[in-house]
Every structure is written in structure tokens, then in C-alpha cells.
Write a protein that holds these residues in place. Structure first.
Motif, PDB file in Angstrom:
ATOM      1  N   ASP A  41      44.079  34.986  42.245  1.00  0.00           N
ATOM      2  CA  ASP A  41      42.696  34.720  41.848  1.00  0.00           C
ATOM      3  C   ASP A  41      42.257  35.555  40.654  1.00  0.00           C
ATOM      4  O   ASP A  41      41.354  35.150  39.910  1.00  0.00           O
ATOM      5  CB  ASP A  41      41.743  34.969  43.021  1.00  0.00           C
ATOM      6  CG  ASP A  41      41.807  33.874  44.077  1.00  0.00           C
ATOM      7  OD1 ASP A  41      42.410  32.816  43.787  1.00  0.00           O
ATOM      8  OD2 ASP A  41      41.271  34.072  45.180  1.00  0.00           O
ATOM      9  N   PHE A  42      42.888  36.730  40.461  1.00  0.00           N
ATOM     10  CA  PHE A  42      42.425  37.637  39.404  1.00  0.00           C
ATOM     11  C   PHE A  42      43.526  38.111  38.462  1.00  0.00           C
ATOM     12  O   PHE A  42      43.245  38.823  37.503  1.00  0.00           O
ATOM     13  CB  PHE A  42      41.728  38.856  40.024  1.00  0.00           C
ATOM     14  CG  PHE A  42      40.563  38.485  40.896  1.00  0.00           C
ATOM     15  CD1 PHE A  42      39.357  38.106  40.335  1.00  0.00           C
ATOM     16  CD2 PHE A  42      40.690  38.471  42.271  1.00  0.00           C
ATOM     17  CE1 PHE A  42      38.292  37.734  41.131  1.00  0.00           C
ATOM     18  CE2 PHE A  42      39.626  38.102  43.084  1.00  0.00           C
ATOM     19  CZ  PHE A  42      38.421  37.729  42.510  1.00  0.00           C
ATOM     20  N   GLY A  43      44.770  37.747  38.734  1.00  0.00           N
ATOM     21  CA  GLY A  43      45.853  38.175  37.858  1.00  0.00           C
ATOM     22  C   GLY A  43      46.094  39.677  37.898  1.00  0.00           C
ATOM     23  O   GLY A  43      46.514  40.271  36.898  1.00  0.00           O
ATOM     24  N   LEU A  44      45.843  40.297  39.042  1.00  0.00           N
ATOM     25  CA  LEU A  44      46.018  41.738  39.192  1.00  0.00           C
ATOM     26  C   LEU A  44      47.197  42.030  40.117  1.00  0.00           C
ATOM     27  O   LEU A  44      47.418  41.330  41.106  1.00  0.00           O
ATOM     28  CB  LEU A  44      44.753  42.381  39.772  1.00  0.00           C
ATOM     29  CG  LEU A  44      43.521  42.373  38.854  1.00  0.00           C
ATOM     30  CD1 LEU A  44      42.279  42.792  39.628  1.00  0.00           C
ATOM     31  CD2 LEU A  44      43.736  43.288  37.651  1.00  0.00           C
ATOM     32  N   ALA A  45      47.923  43.069  39.781  1.00  0.00           N
ATOM     33  CA  ALA A  45      49.088  43.466  40.587  1.00  0.00           C
ATOM     34  C   ALA A  45      48.690  44.584  41.541  1.00  0.00           C
ATOM     35  O   ALA A  45      48.136  45.603  41.121  1.00  0.00           O
ATOM     36  CB  ALA A  45      50.219  43.931  39.676  1.00  0.00           C
ATOM     37  N   TRP A  46      48.950  44.375  42.803  1.00  0.00           N
ATOM     38  CA  TRP A  46      48.725  45.399  43.830  1.00  0.00           C
ATOM     39  C   TRP A  46      49.757  45.186  44.923  1.00  0.00           C
ATOM     40  O   TRP A  46      49.985  44.060  45.348  1.00  0.00           O
ATOM     41  CB  TRP A  46      47.320  45.292  44.419  1.00  0.00           C
ATOM     42  CG  TRP A  46      47.076  46.264  45.539  1.00  0.00           C
ATOM     43  CD1 TRP A  46      46.717  47.576  45.436  1.00  0.00           C
ATOM     44  CD2 TRP A  46      47.195  45.991  46.946  1.00  0.00           C
ATOM     45  NE1 TRP A  46      46.599  48.144  46.682  1.00  0.00           N
ATOM     46  CE2 TRP A  46      46.887  47.192  47.628  1.00  0.00           C
ATOM     47  CE3 TRP A  46      47.540  44.870  47.693  1.00  0.00           C
ATOM     48  CZ2 TRP A  46      46.908  47.292  49.018  1.00  0.00           C
ATOM     49  CZ3 TRP A  46      47.561  44.961  49.071  1.00  0.00           C
ATOM     50  CH2 TRP A  46      47.241  46.156  49.727  1.00  0.00           C
ATOM     51  N   SER A  88      44.175  52.054  46.266  1.00  0.00           N
ATOM     52  CA  SER A  88      44.160  50.697  45.713  1.00  0.00           C
ATOM     53  C   SER A  88      43.492  50.622  44.347  1.00  0.00           C
ATOM     54  O   SER A  88      43.797  49.724  43.564  1.00  0.00           O
ATOM     55  CB  SER A  88      43.431  49.748  46.670  1.00  0.00           C
ATOM     56  OG  SER A  88      42.059  50.069  46.743  1.00  0.00           O
ATOM     57  N   CYS A  89      42.534  51.515  44.067  1.00  0.00           N
ATOM     58  CA  CYS A  89      41.811  51.505  42.785  1.00  0.00           C
ATOM     59  C   CYS A  89      41.152  50.147  42.544  1.00  0.00           C
ATOM     60  O   CYS A  89      40.982  49.698  41.410  1.00  0.00           O
ATOM     61  CB  CYS A  89      42.783  51.836  41.648  1.00  0.00           C
ATOM     62  SG  CYS A  89      42.044  52.348  40.096  1.00  0.00           S
ATOM     63  N   VAL A  90      40.736  49.479  43.613  1.00  0.00           N
ATOM     64  CA  VAL A  90      40.373  48.064  43.511  1.00  0.00           C
ATOM     65  C   VAL A  90      39.071  47.829  42.756  1.00  0.00           C
ATOM     66  O   VAL A  90      38.953  46.850  41.999  1.00  0.00           O
ATOM     67  CB  VAL A  90      40.329  47.420  44.913  1.00  0.00           C
ATOM     68  CG1 VAL A  90      39.177  47.949  45.742  1.00  0.00           C
ATOM     69  CG2 VAL A  90      40.255  45.891  44.803  1.00  0.00           C
ATOM     70  N   TYR A  91      38.077  48.699  42.926  1.00  0.00           N
ATOM     71  CA  TYR A  91      36.825  48.493  42.197  1.00  0.00           C
ATOM     72  C   TYR A  91      37.052  48.564  40.691  1.00  0.00           C
ATOM     73  O   TYR A  91      36.537  47.749  39.918  1.00  0.00           O
ATOM     74  CB  TYR A  91      35.791  49.534  42.612  1.00  0.00           C
ATOM     75  CG  TYR A  91      35.053  49.206  43.884  1.00  0.00           C
ATOM     76  CD1 TYR A  91      34.333  48.020  44.016  1.00  0.00           C
ATOM     77  CD2 TYR A  91      35.059  50.084  44.964  1.00  0.00           C
ATOM     78  CE1 TYR A  91      33.648  47.716  45.178  1.00  0.00           C
ATOM     79  CE2 TYR A  91      34.375  49.794  46.135  1.00  0.00           C
ATOM     80  CZ  TYR A  91      33.677  48.614  46.242  1.00  0.00           C
ATOM     81  OH  TYR A  91      33.005  48.316  47.397  1.00  0.00           O
ATOM     82  N   ALA A  92      37.803  49.562  40.267  1.00  0.00           N
ATOM     83  CA  ALA A  92      38.058  49.722  38.834  1.00  0.00           C
ATOM     84  C   ALA A  92      38.864  48.549  38.285  1.00  0.00           C
ATOM     85  O   ALA A  92      38.580  48.035  37.197  1.00  0.00           O
ATOM     86  CB  ALA A  92      38.788  51.037  38.589  1.00  0.00           C
ATOM     87  N   LEU A  93      39.868  48.103  39.014  1.00  0.00           N
ATOM     88  CA  LEU A  93      40.692  46.986  38.558  1.00  0.00           C
ATOM     89  C   LEU A  93      39.871  45.704  38.429  1.00  0.00           C
ATOM     90  O   LEU A  93      39.952  44.990  37.422  1.00  0.00           O
ATOM     91  CB  LEU A  93      41.861  46.763  39.519  1.00  0.00           C
ATOM     92  CG  LEU A  93      42.952  47.836  39.547  1.00  0.00           C
ATOM     93  CD1 LEU A  93      43.972  47.522  40.624  1.00  0.00           C
ATOM     94  CD2 LEU A  93      43.622  47.957  38.191  1.00  0.00           C
ATOM     95  N   LEU A  94      39.068  45.400  39.457  1.00  0.00           N
ATOM     96  CA  LEU A  94      38.257  44.186  39.412  1.00  0.00           C
ATOM     97  C   LEU A  94      37.161  44.285  38.346  1.00  0.00           C
ATOM     98  O   LEU A  94      36.878  43.310  37.643  1.00  0.00           O
ATOM     99  CB  LEU A  94      37.624  43.932  40.782  1.00  0.00           C
ATOM    100  CG  LEU A  94      38.543  43.389  41.876  1.00  0.00           C
ATOM    101  CD1 LEU A  94      37.820  43.381  43.215  1.00  0.00           C
ATOM    102  CD2 LEU A  94      39.036  41.987  41.536  1.00  0.00           C
ATOM    103  N   GLY A  95      36.556  45.467  38.219  1.00  0.00           N
ATOM    104  CA  GLY A  95      35.517  45.639  37.211  1.00  0.00           C
ATOM    105  C   GLY A  95      36.049  45.453  35.802  1.00  0.00           C
ATOM    106  O   GLY A  95      35.419  44.825  34.949  1.00  0.00           O
ATOM    107  N   ALA A  96      37.244  45.995  35.560  1.00  0.00           N
ATOM    108  CA  ALA A  96      37.859  45.849  34.237  1.00  0.00           C
ATOM    109  C   ALA A  96      38.285  44.405  33.988  1.00  0.00           C
ATOM    110  O   ALA A  96      38.052  43.843  32.909  1.00  0.00           O
ATOM    111  CB  ALA A  96      39.060  46.782  34.120  1.00  0.00           C
TER     112      ALA A  96
END
Length: 247
Positions: free
Chosen positions: A99-104, A163-171
Motif C-alpha cells: 500500500d505504501f511501498g515501504l520495506a519493513w 519499526s520507525c513507522v510514523y517517520a516512514l509513513l510521514g515521509a
């Protein structure tokens, strides 16, 4: 653009693309057949029925359903069996990836499991709320600041976790710059590792710092941000034409 938070993730579509998530999905019945005369004896007429629904709950749902003059046909939908170990990790990984193209990646079985697994829709909803709040504030200041250069919004995520998830999604979603801090050195190291797996447009907007538990959190975060900027690990904060949200 602004991400939508009106609907939950399409688990069926995600499961079709992600084999790990597919192992944790199950089918739920939605709707009901025509009401039976003895609803106590026929719990199958419940409006929402899953394999884990108790008999008492089925009966309560059925009594509610029989009061409705129109019943919808029974259909099935795909959901996640959240009770199973590993389901939250698989769901978070699939949501962030597709959904966001982020790797976790969740911790492996040999790694400590004490870190929280991000509930992605909830985290996104909070960021959208912050975005809308900032947009309203900016609109109120438009006339006064018409000649002032635009600045990219900066966020501080205190206690970012592994997870650093807020920063990843915000960026990724809004092009915001983030300083993400944690007093747990191991969590901060994992956050840096997660950040390193992601694309350059996201990486250049997020910085992770380990801070002292003896310093007030916001003070420690601001100091860490200044330190990273002084060390040349940050960029000009004027708005540019290309940001992570358009990548």
C-alpha cells in the motif's frame, strides 16, 4: 495526495499478492438468509458470523437481524485471523509494502520479540489527522505569511521504536522530514536498519537518533536534530519540487 483512511485495508487483495499474509487469512460470512421461525435454534442466521463466533453471540445477532424487514444475502469476505501468532507481523509487512511501498521486516524467531508491531491503519489515521490540523493552521496564516517561503513540515517521533513507522509513513505519504528518537539503543539500531532498506527519497527525509533517558524527550530530540544538521546529515529545509510523496 492525502491518503484515505475511510476504509480498512483490502485484505483479500493483499493476501493475493503476499504469500506470508495469505497463510493468516480466513473467510467470514456477512449477511443472513431469511429469518427462521426459531432463531434460538438456528444461530446460522446471524448478521455477521465467523468460525470463532460463540453460540450466545450468534443468537444475539440473530435476534437483532430478525427485527429488520430486509435481509441481505449471505456473502463471504476475507479477513485476518488476528489470534494466530505472526498474523500482526504479516499484516503490517504486507500493508507497508504493497500500500505504501515501504520495506519493513518483523524480527526473526531468533531475535527478541519485545518490540511492538505497528498497526498501520491506526498510525496512518493519526498522521492524516496531524496533516489536516496543520493544513487548517496554514490556511489561517496565509494572508499574513503570503510572502514567506514555504517550509517543509518537520516531525519529531519520540520513542520511535524498532519499526520507525510514523517517520516512514510521514515521509512517504506527505514528504515530511522526521527526527525519530529512542532511548533504547537496540530499538534505534533496528529503526536505522529498517530505514536503510527503504528508497532514497524516504531515507533522505528521516534521521534516527539514540537519546538519553535522563534528558527530557523533546529537548533530547531537538538537540539530536541540531547535531545531525551540524554534522551535515540533513538538507536545506526549503520546499523543493521533488519529495517522497511523489516518488
Amino acid at each position: 495526495g492525502r491518503p484515505s483512511t475511510n476504509a480498512s485495508p483490502d485484505w483479500a487483495a493483499l493476501a493475493a499478492r503476499d504469500e506470508a499474509l495469505r497463510a493468516y487469512t480466513k473467510h467470514y460470512s456477512v449477511g443472513a438468509p431469511a429469518a427462521e421461525e426459531d432463531d434460538e435454534a438456528d444461530p446460522s442466521c446471524a448478521v455477521v458470523v465467523s468460525q470463532t463466533t460463540t453460540t450466545a453471540k450468534r443468537r444475539r445477532l440473530c435476534r437483532t437481524a430478525t427485527k429488520s424487514s430486509a435481509m441481505t444475502p449471505v456473502t463471504t469476505t476475507v479477513g485476518v485471523d488476528w489470534r494466530r501468532p505472526g498474523a500482526r507481523e504479516a499484516a503490517a509487512r504486507a500493508c507497508l509494502r504493497y500500500d505504501f511501498g515501504l520495506a519493513w521486516e518483523p524480527p526473526s524467531s531468533s531475535q527478541p520479540q519485545e518490540y511492538l508491531v505497528p498497526v498501520v491503519p491506526n498510525r496512518l489515521a493519526y498522521l492524516v489527522w496531524v496533516h489536516d490540523l496543520c493544513a487548517r493552521a496554514a490556511n489561517n496564516k496565509k494572508a499574513r505569511d503570503a510572502n514567506r517561503p514555504r517550509r517543509r513540515l518537520r516531525g519529531i517521533d519520540v520513542g520511535t521504536g524498532a519499526s520507525c513507522v510514523y517517520a516512514l509513513l510521514g515521509a512517504r505519504c506527505f514528504g515530511w522530514r522526521f527526527i525519530a528518537t529512542d532511548t533504547d539503543a537496540a530499538a534505534a539500531d533496528r529503526a536505522r536498519s529498517t530505514l536503510a532498506r527503504n528508497a532514497e527519497p524516504v531515507r533522505r527525509l528521516v534521521r534516527v537518533a539514540t537519546t538519553s533517558a535522563e534528558t527530557p524527550p523533546l529537548t533530547a530530540a531537538v538537540r539530536a536534530g541540531f547535531r545531525l544538521s551540524r554534522d551535515g546529515d540533513d538538507e536545506d529545509d526549503e520546499e523543493d519540487d521533488e519529495d517522497a510523496s511523489s516518488s
